[in-house]
Design a protein around this motif. Structure first.
Motif, PDB file in Angstrom:
ATOM      1  N   UNK A  20       0.823  -1.211   0.000  1.00 40.18           N
ATOM      2  CA  UNK A  20       0.000   0.000   0.000  1.00 40.18           C
ATOM      3  C   UNK A  20       0.861   1.267   0.000  1.00 40.18           C
ATOM      4  N   UNK A  21       1.951   1.259   0.744  1.00 44.80           N
ATOM      5  CA  UNK A  21       2.810   2.460   0.821  1.00 44.80           C
ATOM      6  C   UNK A  21       3.398   2.788  -0.547  1.00 44.80           C
ATOM      7  N   UNK A  22       3.801   1.760  -1.270  1.00 43.70           N
ATOM      8  CA  UNK A  22       4.386   1.974  -2.603  1.00 43.70           C
ATOM      9  C   UNK A  22       3.347   2.523  -3.590  1.00 43.70           C
ATOM     10  N   UNK A  23       2.158   1.924  -3.611  1.00 45.30           N
ATOM     11  CA  UNK A  23       1.130   2.336  -4.573  1.00 45.30           C
ATOM     12  C   UNK A  23       0.611   3.745  -4.259  1.00 45.30           C
ATOM     13  N   UNK A  24       0.404   4.032  -2.972  1.00 38.03           N
ATOM     14  CA  UNK A  24      -0.146   5.346  -2.584  1.00 38.03           C
ATOM     15  C   UNK A  24       0.884   6.456  -2.765  1.00 38.03           C
ATOM     16  N   UNK A  25       2.119   6.209  -2.333  1.00 40.30           N
ATOM     17  CA  UNK A  25       3.125   7.279  -2.328  1.00 40.30           C
ATOM     18  C   UNK A  25       4.025   7.298  -3.565  1.00 40.30           C
ATOM     19  N   UNK A  26       4.182   6.146  -4.249  1.00 43.15           N
ATOM     20  CA  UNK A  26       5.076   6.110  -5.416  1.00 43.15           C
ATOM     21  C   UNK A  26       4.449   5.307  -6.558  1.00 43.15           C
ATOM     22  N   UNK A  27       3.257   5.701  -7.039  1.00 37.20           N
ATOM     23  CA  UNK A  27       2.633   4.944  -8.138  1.00 37.20           C
ATOM     24  C   UNK A  27       3.438   5.092  -9.421  1.00 37.20           C
ATOM     25  N   UNK A  28       3.469   4.026 -10.225  1.00 36.12           N
ATOM     26  CA  UNK A  28       4.267   4.106 -11.453  1.00 36.12           C
ATOM     27  C   UNK A  28       3.387   4.126 -12.707  1.00 36.12           C
ATOM     28  N   UNK A  29       2.182   3.511 -12.640  1.00 34.10           N
ATOM     29  CA  UNK A  29       1.357   3.421 -13.845  1.00 34.10           C
ATOM     30  C   UNK A  29       0.480   4.668 -14.002  1.00 34.10           C
ATOM     31  N   UNK A  30       0.298   5.104 -15.234  1.00 33.42           N
ATOM     32  CA  UNK A  30      -0.502   6.308 -15.518  1.00 33.42           C
ATOM     33  C   UNK A  30      -1.942   6.151 -15.033  1.00 33.42           C
ATOM     34  N   UNK A  31      -2.493   4.919 -15.123  1.00 35.88           N
ATOM     35  CA  UNK A  31      -3.879   4.711 -14.712  1.00 35.88           C
ATOM     36  C   UNK A  31      -4.035   4.867 -13.197  1.00 35.88           C
ATOM     37  N   UNK A  32      -3.051   4.376 -12.427  1.00 35.09           N
ATOM     38  CA  UNK A  32      -3.094   4.552 -10.971  1.00 35.09           C
ATOM     39  C   UNK A  32      -3.078   6.030 -10.622  1.00 35.09           C
ATOM     40  N   UNK A  33      -2.254   6.784 -11.323  1.00 40.61           N
ATOM     41  CA  UNK A  33      -2.192   8.236 -11.090  1.00 40.61           C
ATOM     42  C   UNK A  33      -3.526   8.901 -11.435  1.00 40.61           C
ATOM     43  N   UNK A  34      -4.187   8.383 -12.482  1.00 36.59           N
ATOM     44  CA  UNK A  34      -5.496   8.919 -12.867  1.00 36.59           C
ATOM     45  C   UNK A  34      -6.534   8.652 -11.773  1.00 36.59           C
ATOM     46  N   UNK A  35      -6.487   7.440 -11.189  1.00 36.32           N
ATOM     47  CA  UNK A  35      -7.390   7.124 -10.080  1.00 36.32           C
ATOM     48  C   UNK A  35      -7.136   8.061  -8.900  1.00 36.32           C
ATOM     49  N   UNK A  36      -5.887   8.369  -8.650  1.00 34.23           N
ATOM     50  CA  UNK A  36      -5.543   9.259  -7.539  1.00 34.23           C
ATOM     51  C   UNK A  36      -6.048  10.676  -7.776  1.00 34.23           C
ATOM     52  N   UNK A  37      -5.999  11.103  -9.024  1.00 31.38           N
ATOM     53  CA  UNK A  37      -6.494  12.448  -9.356  1.00 31.38           C
ATOM     54  C   UNK A  37      -7.994  12.561  -9.117  1.00 31.38           C
ATOM     55  N   UNK A  38      -8.700  11.404  -9.182  1.00 35.58           N
ATOM     56  CA  UNK A  38     -10.157  11.409  -8.999  1.00 35.58           C
ATOM     57  C   UNK A  38     -10.562  11.232  -7.539  1.00 35.58           C
ATOM     58  N   UNK A  39      -9.573  11.060  -6.622  1.00 38.47           N
ATOM     59  CA  UNK A  39      -9.894  10.933  -5.196  1.00 38.47           C
ATOM     60  C   UNK A  39     -10.527  12.229  -4.714  1.00 38.47           C
ATOM     61  N   UNK A  40     -11.589  12.088  -3.933  1.00 39.93           N
ATOM     62  CA  UNK A  40     -12.289  13.260  -3.425  1.00 39.93           C
ATOM     63  C   UNK A  40     -11.349  14.110  -2.575  1.00 39.93           C
ATOM     64  N   UNK A  41     -11.209  15.397  -2.898  1.00 35.82           N
ATOM     65  CA  UNK A  41     -10.343  16.255  -2.095  1.00 35.82           C
ATOM     66  C   UNK A  41     -10.994  16.591  -0.760  1.00 35.82           C
ATOM     67  N   UNK A  42     -10.175  16.970   0.230  1.00 33.85           N
ATOM     68  CA  UNK A  42     -10.734  17.431   1.495  1.00 33.85           C
ATOM     69  C   UNK A  42     -11.492  18.725   1.244  1.00 33.85           C
TER      70      UNK A  42
END
Length: 630
Positions: free
Chosen positions: A242-264
């Protein structure tokens, strides 16, 4: 010492046949492992194969799908090659499944205790006495109220969050090797979600249980998972701790999912609306409205849900209505639509009084106020093609028929960004996001002045939900339609609405422009909601639960009261013999911002400043002492 490998998926392949009997791959060679005591999250947007893969742990596929290759090993034994009776014995005993909807899982006619213990007794894992004793231990572990007696209640006698935790007790009662948790918190409000996540995390750790956690919400995954598998269209894009995927994602799709995370939710999220659609009177308004269920006695409903509520929706504006389950959000929309007549107060459309019941409203009044229901699956007739579903309001309200109707249907489909050929399809042939667009297109076909959107994005993944919000914003700008946008998701409301109404136990505790509501000073309940939105940060759940307002606010249930402030029993700043016996005065701030609270604006500001000071100090000195906010 390395933990034993409990569950292995090796090159799993699942397919379906289309109408031409051509095989279509759905899951395309997926491989991952789960060790004892480990939670592995499967994440991805709708249609990525998360649920299909997780159901393979029970040697099960949905109708129309079939296994075409690979292995699914539980303690080294392939569940796919087991005899049907072995597979049946496996389900519930060795692998337990937690569905998304607890309300649909429980039988309303049987007590909770009978249902929680049924699987363990049925599979011969425990006798009835042992199962009941274990169930009570799990009620304690899951921090359920009255754990020694809750088993005697029926499902309708507990809250949604409690029912979700009882479903976890049902799964754990038979001591399974593996749990499959399929979107167990997606449809919950933010405070209930935290309560459920906290309980799940605690009991998984205490039981040393292994789990597959299916979700599209990365912020939730960061709180509960040890390992993440990122899926897209039946293939693994990326996997790792989890630490690697959340803090150091490598795939463009994972980064896209992160961009869609609801902001505070913060000030600055609010949408600025132009004045091109403004009128002299509000599109719709409620004034001193009281409503509920069960008939009227002495001018009050037997079960009062809304009490003395006043809300205005200007033309071309979006008013977001937020609050926990049971606060009265949907009841407010039902009153506006005429589905529930009010007991007291007024509903006005463009300045004209509306009758309480839709049976007494004129055709043009019905046409101007349209309801978009939460679940498109149940709102759309499965036996009608899309063209007929959208065409019905065109014919009913505007008398449009024949070629003109077909042309208008194509135009409306284009408006919701779907191709005209969808008119000949049935709802079952569409994805969840597409069905929700058809749900909205049907309302748009009436050419309304006001659209009542009831939790229309709550069951959608982050990316599809963001696309729906983008579509609604474009529709508002283009047509000038007003929206009442009901949600328990403060982040979504903050990104779409220009005004926010915060409901608690049937009363408006705060309302005003979005940026003002999301800026201090807050009503204590608004602050609880803002604090409850998960952040994409490992350890956020533990940090959050140490705040005083979270401990008080999460631990106790909602109580609808006739006198005093209904938030009294959960408020960390409540004043004895004042908040519980006197109705809160309305504090007027700038730009129409109102807070209903016995505390003065200076006291609310001081409380927020103290909280931020303590939080800042906590971050500096590390995580070696609990928070106490004043």
């Amino acid at each position: 010492m390395a933990k034993e490998k409990l569950f292995e998926v090796k090159d799993l392949r699942i397919s379906a046949y289309n109408d031409e009997k051509v095989e279509i791959p759905i899951v395309k060679g997926v491989t991952f492992d789960i060790h004892e005591g480990e939670v592995v999250a499967l994440i991805g947007e709708s249609g990525s194969g998360k649920t299909t893969i997780s159901l393979a742990a029970l040697a099960y596929t949905k109708p129309g799908l079939h296994f075409t290759g690979g292995e699914v090993l539980l303690r080294g034994k392939d569940v796919l090659t087991m005899a049907p009776l072995e597979q049946r014995a496996l389900r519930g005993a060795n692998v337990a499944y937690l569905a998304q909807s607890a309300a649909a899982t429980f039988n309303p006619a049987i007590t909770i205790g009978e249902q929680v213990t049924e699987s363990a007794v049925l599979h011969g894992v425990l006798n009835q006495a042992e199962a009941t004793k274990r169930a009570e231990a799990l009620y304690h572990a899951l921090e359920l109220p009255d754990p020694n007696r809750i088993g005697y209640r029926y499902p309708h006698q507990v809250s949604g969050g409690q029912l979700q935790r009882l479903m976890a007790a049902m799964a754990l009662c038979g001591k399974p090797d593996l749990m499959v948790l399929d979107e167990p918190t997606t449809a919950l409000d933010v405070t209930t979600q935290i309560e459920v996540l906290k309980a799940f995390k605690k009991v998984i750790k205490e039981e040393n249980a292994a789990a597959i956690y299916v979700t599209h919400d990365l912020a939730v995954v960061a709180q509960i998972a040890d390992y993440i598998v990122v899926l897209y269209s039946g293939e693994i894009m990326e996997q790792g701790p989890v630490e690697q995927i959340i803090n150091h994602p490598s795939h463009a799709y994972t980064k896209r999912l992160m961009d869609a995370v609801r902001p505070t939710p913060t000030a600055g999220m609010g949408v600025q609306v132009g004045d091109e659609h403004d009128r002299d009177v509000p599109a719709i308004e409620m004034e001193h409205l009281t409503a509920g269920y069960g008939g009227i006695v002495d001018g009050e409903p037997i079960a009062t849900i809304l009490r003395d509520v006043s809300v205005k929706v200007e033309n071309g504006h979006v008013v977001g209505v937020i609050g926990e389950s049971g606060c009265g959000k949907s009841t407010m929309a039902r009153v506006m639509a005429g589905l529930l007549p009010q007991a007291k107060g007024h509903v006005r459309l463009e300045g004209k009084e509306l009758n309480g019941s839709l049976n007494d409203r004129k055709l043009d009044e019905l046409q101007k106020v349209q309801f978009v229901f939460q679940m498109a699956d149940t709102a759309l007739n499965p036996k009608q093609v899309i063209g007929d579903i959208i065409g019905r309001p065109l014919e009913f309200y505007h008398g449009i028929k024949g070629k003109k109707k077909h042309a208008k249907v194509a135009e409306i489909l284009e408006m919701v960004e779907l191709p005209a050929e969808f008119a000949s399809r049935y709802p079952m042939e569409l994805s969840g996001g597409q069905k929700q667009r058809i749900n909205m297109a049907r309302s748009l076909a009436a050419n309304p002045e006001v659209m009542l959107c009831d939790e229309v994005t709550s069951a959608l993944d982050s990316i599809v939900g963001a696309n729906v919000i983008k579509l609604l914003t474009a529709l508002r700008d283009k047509t000038g339609v007003s929206f009442v946008f009901i949600s328990h998701d403060l982040s979504t409301v903050g990104s779409f609405a220009d005004e926010i109404v915060v409901l608690y136990a049937g009363r408006v505790v705060e309302q005003g422009p979005t940026d003002e509501v999301l800026s201090p000073p807050y009503h204590p309940y608004t602050r609880l909601l803002i604090s409850s939105v998960p952040e994409l940060r490992i350890g956020w759940l533990e940090d959050t639960m140490q705040k005083r307002e979270m401990a008080a606010g999460i631990a106790r249930g909602v109580e609808i009261t006739k006198i005093g402030c209904p938030f009294f029993n959960r408020c960390p700043m409540a004043i004895e013999n004042t908040c519980d016996v006197k109705d809160a005065p309305i504090r007027e701030l700038k730009d129409g911002h109102q807070i209903a609270c016995h505390l003065s604006i200076d006291q609310l500001n001081e409380s927020e400043a103290n909280t931020q000071q303590i939080l800042h100090g906590y971050e500096k000195i590390g995580k070696d002492k609990p928070l106490e906010t004043g």
